[in-house]
Design an enzyme around this catalytic site. Structure first.
Site, PDB file in Angstrom:
ATOM      1  N   GLU A  23       9.081  16.254  15.040  1.00 52.82           N
ATOM      2  CA  GLU A  23       9.810  16.387  13.766  1.00 52.82           C
ATOM      3  C   GLU A  23       9.292  17.634  13.063  1.00 52.82           C
ATOM      4  OE1 GLU A  23       8.291  12.384  12.219  1.00 52.82           O
ATOM      5  OE2 GLU A  23      10.249  12.507  11.280  1.00 52.82           O
ATOM      6  N   GLU A  71       9.605   1.233  10.768  1.00 52.18           N
ATOM      7  CA  GLU A  71      10.558   2.313  10.465  1.00 52.18           C
ATOM      8  C   GLU A  71       9.795   3.612  10.684  1.00 52.18           C
ATOM      9  OE1 GLU A  71      13.708   2.018   9.565  1.00 52.18           O
ATOM     10  OE2 GLU A  71      13.826  -0.127   9.196  1.00 52.18           O
ATOM     11  N   CYS A  82      13.031  11.292   7.445  1.00 51.95           N
ATOM     12  CA  CYS A  82      13.029  10.867   8.847  1.00 51.95           C
ATOM     13  C   CYS A  82      14.407  10.996   9.477  1.00 51.95           C
ATOM     14  CB  CYS A  82      12.568   9.419   8.917  1.00 51.95           C
ATOM     15  SG  CYS A  82      13.494   8.368   7.797  1.00 51.95           S
ATOM     16  N   LYS A 124       0.874  -1.170   0.000  1.00 45.27           N
ATOM     17  CA  LYS A 124       0.000   0.000   0.000  1.00 45.27           C
ATOM     18  C   LYS A 124       0.920   1.231   0.000  1.00 45.27           C
ATOM     19  CE  LYS A 124      -2.604   3.221   2.528  1.00 45.27           C
ATOM     20  NZ  LYS A 124      -1.844   4.208   1.715  1.00 45.27           N
TER      21      LYS A 124
HETATM   22  P1  NAP Z   1       2.010   8.378   7.863  1.00 40.76           P
HETATM   23  O1  NAP Z   1       0.941   9.379   7.933  1.00 40.76           O
HETATM   24  O2  NAP Z   1       2.279   7.549   9.063  1.00 40.76           O
HETATM   25  O3  NAP Z   1       1.653   7.460   6.591  1.00 40.76           O
HETATM   26  C1  NAP Z   1       2.492   6.443   6.160  1.00 40.76           C
HETATM   27  C2  NAP Z   1       1.688   5.403   5.415  1.00 40.76           C
HETATM   28  O4  NAP Z   1       0.744   4.831   6.306  1.00 40.76           O
HETATM   29  C3  NAP Z   1       0.891   5.965   4.231  1.00 40.76           C
HETATM   30  O5  NAP Z   1       0.835   4.997   3.216  1.00 40.76           O
HETATM   31  C4  NAP Z   1      -0.486   6.154   4.856  1.00 40.76           C
HETATM   32  O6  NAP Z   1      -1.544   6.113   3.950  1.00 40.76           O
HETATM   33  C5  NAP Z   1      -0.546   4.928   5.741  1.00 40.76           C
HETATM   34  N1  NAP Z   1      -1.534   5.038   6.823  1.00 40.76           N
HETATM   35  C6  NAP Z   1      -1.831   6.111   7.577  1.00 40.76           C
HETATM   36  N2  NAP Z   1      -2.804   5.784   8.474  1.00 40.76           N
HETATM   37  C7  NAP Z   1      -3.104   4.473   8.256  1.00 40.76           C
HETATM   38  C8  NAP Z   1      -4.015   3.558   8.830  1.00 40.76           C
HETATM   39  N3  NAP Z   1      -4.822   3.918   9.820  1.00 40.76           N
HETATM   40  N4  NAP Z   1      -4.063   2.296   8.343  1.00 40.76           N
HETATM   41  C9  NAP Z   1      -3.255   1.917   7.340  1.00 40.76           C
HETATM   42  N5  NAP Z   1      -2.374   2.740   6.735  1.00 40.76           N
HETATM   43  C10 NAP Z   1      -2.295   4.002   7.199  1.00 40.76           C
HETATM   44  O7  NAP Z   1       3.405   9.022   7.490  1.00 40.76           O
HETATM   45  P2  NAP Z   1       3.744  10.007   6.272  1.00 40.76           P
HETATM   46  O8  NAP Z   1       3.218  11.352   6.617  1.00 40.76           O
HETATM   47  O9  NAP Z   1       3.369   9.397   4.983  1.00 40.76           O
HETATM   48  O10 NAP Z   1       5.346  10.001   6.316  1.00 40.76           O
HETATM   49  C11 NAP Z   1       6.070  10.783   7.173  1.00 40.76           C
HETATM   50  C12 NAP Z   1       6.507  10.001   8.400  1.00 40.76           C
HETATM   51  O11 NAP Z   1       7.238   8.845   7.990  1.00 40.76           O
HETATM   52  C13 NAP Z   1       7.468  10.784   9.266  1.00 40.76           C
HETATM   53  O12 NAP Z   1       7.155  10.583  10.613  1.00 40.76           O
HETATM   54  C14 NAP Z   1       8.822  10.179   8.929  1.00 40.76           C
HETATM   55  O13 NAP Z   1       9.786  10.347   9.927  1.00 40.76           O
HETATM   56  C15 NAP Z   1       8.462   8.754   8.718  1.00 40.76           C
HETATM   57  N6  NAP Z   1       9.474   8.060   7.904  1.00 40.76           N
HETATM   58  C16 NAP Z   1      10.272   7.128   8.512  1.00 40.76           C
HETATM   59  C17 NAP Z   1      11.271   6.492   7.780  1.00 40.76           C
HETATM   60  C18 NAP Z   1      12.157   5.460   8.419  1.00 40.76           C
HETATM   61  O14 NAP Z   1      12.841   4.743   7.691  1.00 40.76           O
HETATM   62  N7  NAP Z   1      12.195   5.339   9.736  1.00 40.76           N
HETATM   63  C19 NAP Z   1      11.440   6.800   6.420  1.00 40.76           C
HETATM   64  C20 NAP Z   1      10.614   7.755   5.835  1.00 40.76           C
HETATM   65  C21 NAP Z   1       9.624   8.373   6.591  1.00 40.76           C
HETATM   66  P3  NAP Z   1      -2.104   7.428   3.204  1.00 40.76           P
HETATM   67  O15 NAP Z   1      -0.986   7.915   2.390  1.00 40.76           O
HETATM   68  O16 NAP Z   1      -3.236   6.890   2.421  1.00 40.76           O
HETATM   69  O17 NAP Z   1      -2.485   8.391   4.267  1.00 40.76           O
END
Ligand code: NAP
Length: 490
Positions: free
Chosen positions: A393, A263, A297, A188
C-alpha cells in the site's frame, strides 16, 4: 471551509472536547508524567498527552465491561436503540468541534473531517434503527415433538483496536454495532489520533451509557494489546489496521478462542475500460485516491487503463491532480493535508523512486511539497512495474497508471495481489460491469464510482485484507452468536 465559522472558533470547539485522559471503568484517568505525546501533523507541535496505562488498569476496564454486560445485554433492543439515537444527536450537535479535533490530530482538511464525522454518525443512526430488529427464528424439526428456537445473543464484552486514518468512523463502525447487539466495549484508539475517540466516549456517557459499558484505554501497544487479547473475559476482538499487526493479534487471541473481525490493509486496483465515460472515470479516480491524502485502506493503489483511452485519461487526470491544493487543514480550498508522519512521507518517496527506476514517467508531482514538513505533492506516474503496487500500500497521494489490452489480462493483473479489500471498475457496459465485478477478488467493488463507503454497504475484505463485515445488516452479525433452545412438546 464549508461554512462561515472561523478556524479559531473551530479550534476552540475542538479544544473544548479534547480530554487528556483515558476512560477506565467509568473513571477518567488523567495523563501522568510518563504520558504519550500526540502531535498535530500539520504544525508538527504537541497537541496533547494521553495516559500510558498499566496492564492492571486495562484489566480494570475489562472487568468493568464484564460487570456491565448482563445489564446492558439484558435491556430491550428499543432501550439500546434509544441510547444510540441520543448519542447520534450529541455527535451531530458537536460535529464542528469533533471535525476540528480530527483535523488537528490527523491533519485532514476540515471539510473532509466534517464529512467523516457525518459518515461516522451514520453508523450510530444505522445501528440505532437496527436495535429493535434483532429477531431470532423458529426452526422445524424432523422430530414431531420438537420445536427449535434460535436466539441471537450478543457475543459478550468486545475489544476494539482502531487506526489513525479515520479517528471517528473506525470507532463508531464497531462501537455502534456492538452496543446495538448488547455488547460492552473496551476501545484502544490509535496513539496518533486518540482524542476524537475519547471525545466520542464522553458523548456516549452523556447520552446515558451505563458506567463500565465503554472504556477507552491508551498507552503502549504491547501492554494494552496484551491485556485485551490475553483476557478470557473479552469474547471478541474487532481490529482495523495493518495486515501485519492483524496477524499478530489473531495469534494472541488464539489461546482464548475469541471471535475475530479483521479489517486489514488493501492494494485496490482501479480499472478503466475503453467504453467508460472519461470524465466519470477521472472524477472517480481523484475522489477515491485523494481522500485523506491517499491514506485510506480503500484508496485505489494502482490504476489500469485500457489502451484506447489511456492518453486521454492521463491528460485529464494529470490536469486535475496538478490543480489539487496542498495545505494545512483549516486553510481555504485545501484538498490534501499533511501525511500522518515522516515514515509515511518516506514511503511515498520510495514508491516514486522505485517506479521511476522501473521505467515510469512522472507526469505531475513526484516529490516532497515545497511547504516542507509532512506535505507531499499529489503525483501521477505513467508506467513502471505494477507488481510493487500489488504487494505494498502506498498510503499517500500517488497514482500509478498502467496500460492494458484485454479484460482477461487486466483481471489477472488486478487479482495478482495477496490483498482483497476494495476494487473499482469504470465501464458503460452493464454486462461487463457484472462479469468483471464478480470475478474481482475483493470484498467491496465500486462500479463507476471511487467512493463506496456507506453505513448501508457491507464493508470488509477477502484474502490478506481480513474477514468480517462492518456496516449494513451484515455488520451486526459479527457481534451476535446463535443459541438454540429445543422444546420437546407434550
Ligand atoms: P497499525 O499499525 O496496524 O495500527 C492499528 C492499531 O493497532 C493502532 O491502534 C495501533 O496502536 C495498534 N497496534 C499496533 N501494534 C499493536 C500491537 N502489537 N498490539 C496491540 N495493538 C497494536 O495500522 P495503522 O498504521 O494505524 O493504520 C493503517 C493500516 O490500517 C493500513 O494498512 C490500512 O489499510 C489499514 N486500514 C484498514 C481498514 C479496513 O477497514 N480494512 C480501514 C482503515 C485502515 P498504536 O497507534 O498505539 O501504534
Amino acid at each position: 471551509m464549508t461554512d462561515q465559522t472561523s478556524p479559531e472558533t473551530l479550534k476552540s470547539a475542538a479544544r473544548a472536547l479534547l480530554k487528556e485522559a483515558a476512560l477506565v471503568a467509568g473513571e477518567w484517568v488523567a495523563a501522568g508524567p510518563d504520558a504519550v505525546e500526540v502531535e498535530d501533523p500539520a504544525e508538527e507541535t504537541i497537541l496533547g498527552r494521553i495516559p500510558k496505562l498499566s496492564g492492571d488498569q486495562v484489566s480494570q476496564a475489562i472487568a468493568a465491561a464484564a460487570r456491565a454486560f448482563p445489564d446492558w445485554s439484558g435491556r430491550k433492543g428499543k432501550a439500546r436503540g434509544e441510547f444510540l439515537h441520543r448519542w447520534a444527536e450529541l455527535v451531530a450537535r458537536n460535529e464542528q468541534g469533533l471535525a476540528a479535533l480530527i483535523s488537528l490530530e490527523n491533519g485532514k482538511p476540515y471539510p473532509e473531517a466534517l464529512g467523516e464525522v457525518r459518515y461516522a454518525n451514520s453508523f450510530i443512526s444505522w445501528f440505532a434503527g437496527m436495535a429493535e430488529r434483532l429477531d431470532g427464528r423458529t426452526i422445524d424439526s424432523a422430530n414431531a415433538q420438537d420445536l427449535i428456537l434460535a436466539f441471537r445473543e450478543p457475543v459478550g464484552p468486545v475489544a476494539a483496536i482502531t487506526p489513525w486514518n479515520f479517528p471517528a468512523a473506525m470507532i463508531t463502525r464497531k462501537a455502534a454495532a456492538a452496543f446495538c447487539a448488547g455488547c460492552t466495549v473496551v476501545l484502544k484508539p490509535a496513539s496518533a489520533t486518540p482524542f476524537t475517540g475519547i471525545a466520542l466516549a464522553a458523548l456516549a456517557l452523556e447520552a446515558g451509557l451505563p458506567e463500565g459499558a465503554f472504556s477507552v484505554v491508551t498507552g503502549a501497544q504491547d501492554v494494552v494489546g496484551g491485556a485485551l487479547t490475553g483476557s478470557a473475559a473479552i469474547r471478541k476482538l474487532s481490529f482495523t489496521g495493518s495486515t501485519e499487526v492483524g496477524r499478530k493479534l489473531a495469534a494472541q487471541c488464539a489461546p482464548s478462542l475469541k471471535r475475530l473481525s479483521m479489517e486489514l490493509g488493501g492494494a485496490a486496483p482501479l480499472i478503466v475500460f475503453d467504453d467508460a465515460d472519461l470524465d466519470v472515470a477521472v472524477e472517480g479516480t481523484v475522489a477515491g485516491k485523494f481522500r485523506a491524502g491517499g491514506q485510506t485502506c480503500v484508496c485505489p493503489n494502482r490504476v489500469y487503463v485500457q489502451k484506447g483511452l489511456r492518453d486521454a485519461f492521463l491528460e485529464k487526470l494529470t490536469a486535475k491532480v496538478a490543480a489539487l491544493k496542498v495545505g494545512k487543514p483549516f486553510e481555504d480550498g485545501v484538498a490534501i493535508g499533511p501525511l500522518i508522519d515522516a515514515k509515511g512521507v518516506a514511503k511515498v518517496e520510495d514508491h516514486v523512486a522505485r517506479t521511476v527506476a522501473a521505467g515510469g514517467t512522472v507526469l505531475t508531482g513526484g516529490a516532497r511539497h515545497e511547504r516542507g514538513g509532512r506535505f507531499f505533492q499529489p503525483t501521477v506516474i505513467a508506467g513502471g512495474d505494477d507488481a510493487l503496487f500489488c504487494d505494498e500500500e502506498t498510503f499517500g497521494p500517488l497514482v500509478p497508471v498502467f496500460a492494458f489490452d484485454s479484460e482477461d489480462e487486466v483481471l489477472e493483473r488486478a487479482n495478482a495481489s495477496d490483498y482483497g479489500l476494495a476494487a473499482f471498475l469504470f465501464t458503460d457496459d452493464l454486462n461487463r460491469a457484472l462479469r468483471v465485478g464478480r470475478r474481482l477478488e475483493a470484498g467491496i467493488v465500486g462500479v463507476n464510482s471511487g467512493l463506496i463507503s456507506n453505513a448501508a454497504n457491507p464493508f470488509g475484505g477477502v484474502k490478506q485484507s481480513g474477514f468480517g463485515r462492518e456496516g449494513s445488516t451484515y455488520g451486526i452479525e459479527d457481534y451476535l452468536q446463535v443459541k438454540s433452545l429445543t422444546l420437546a412438546l407434550r
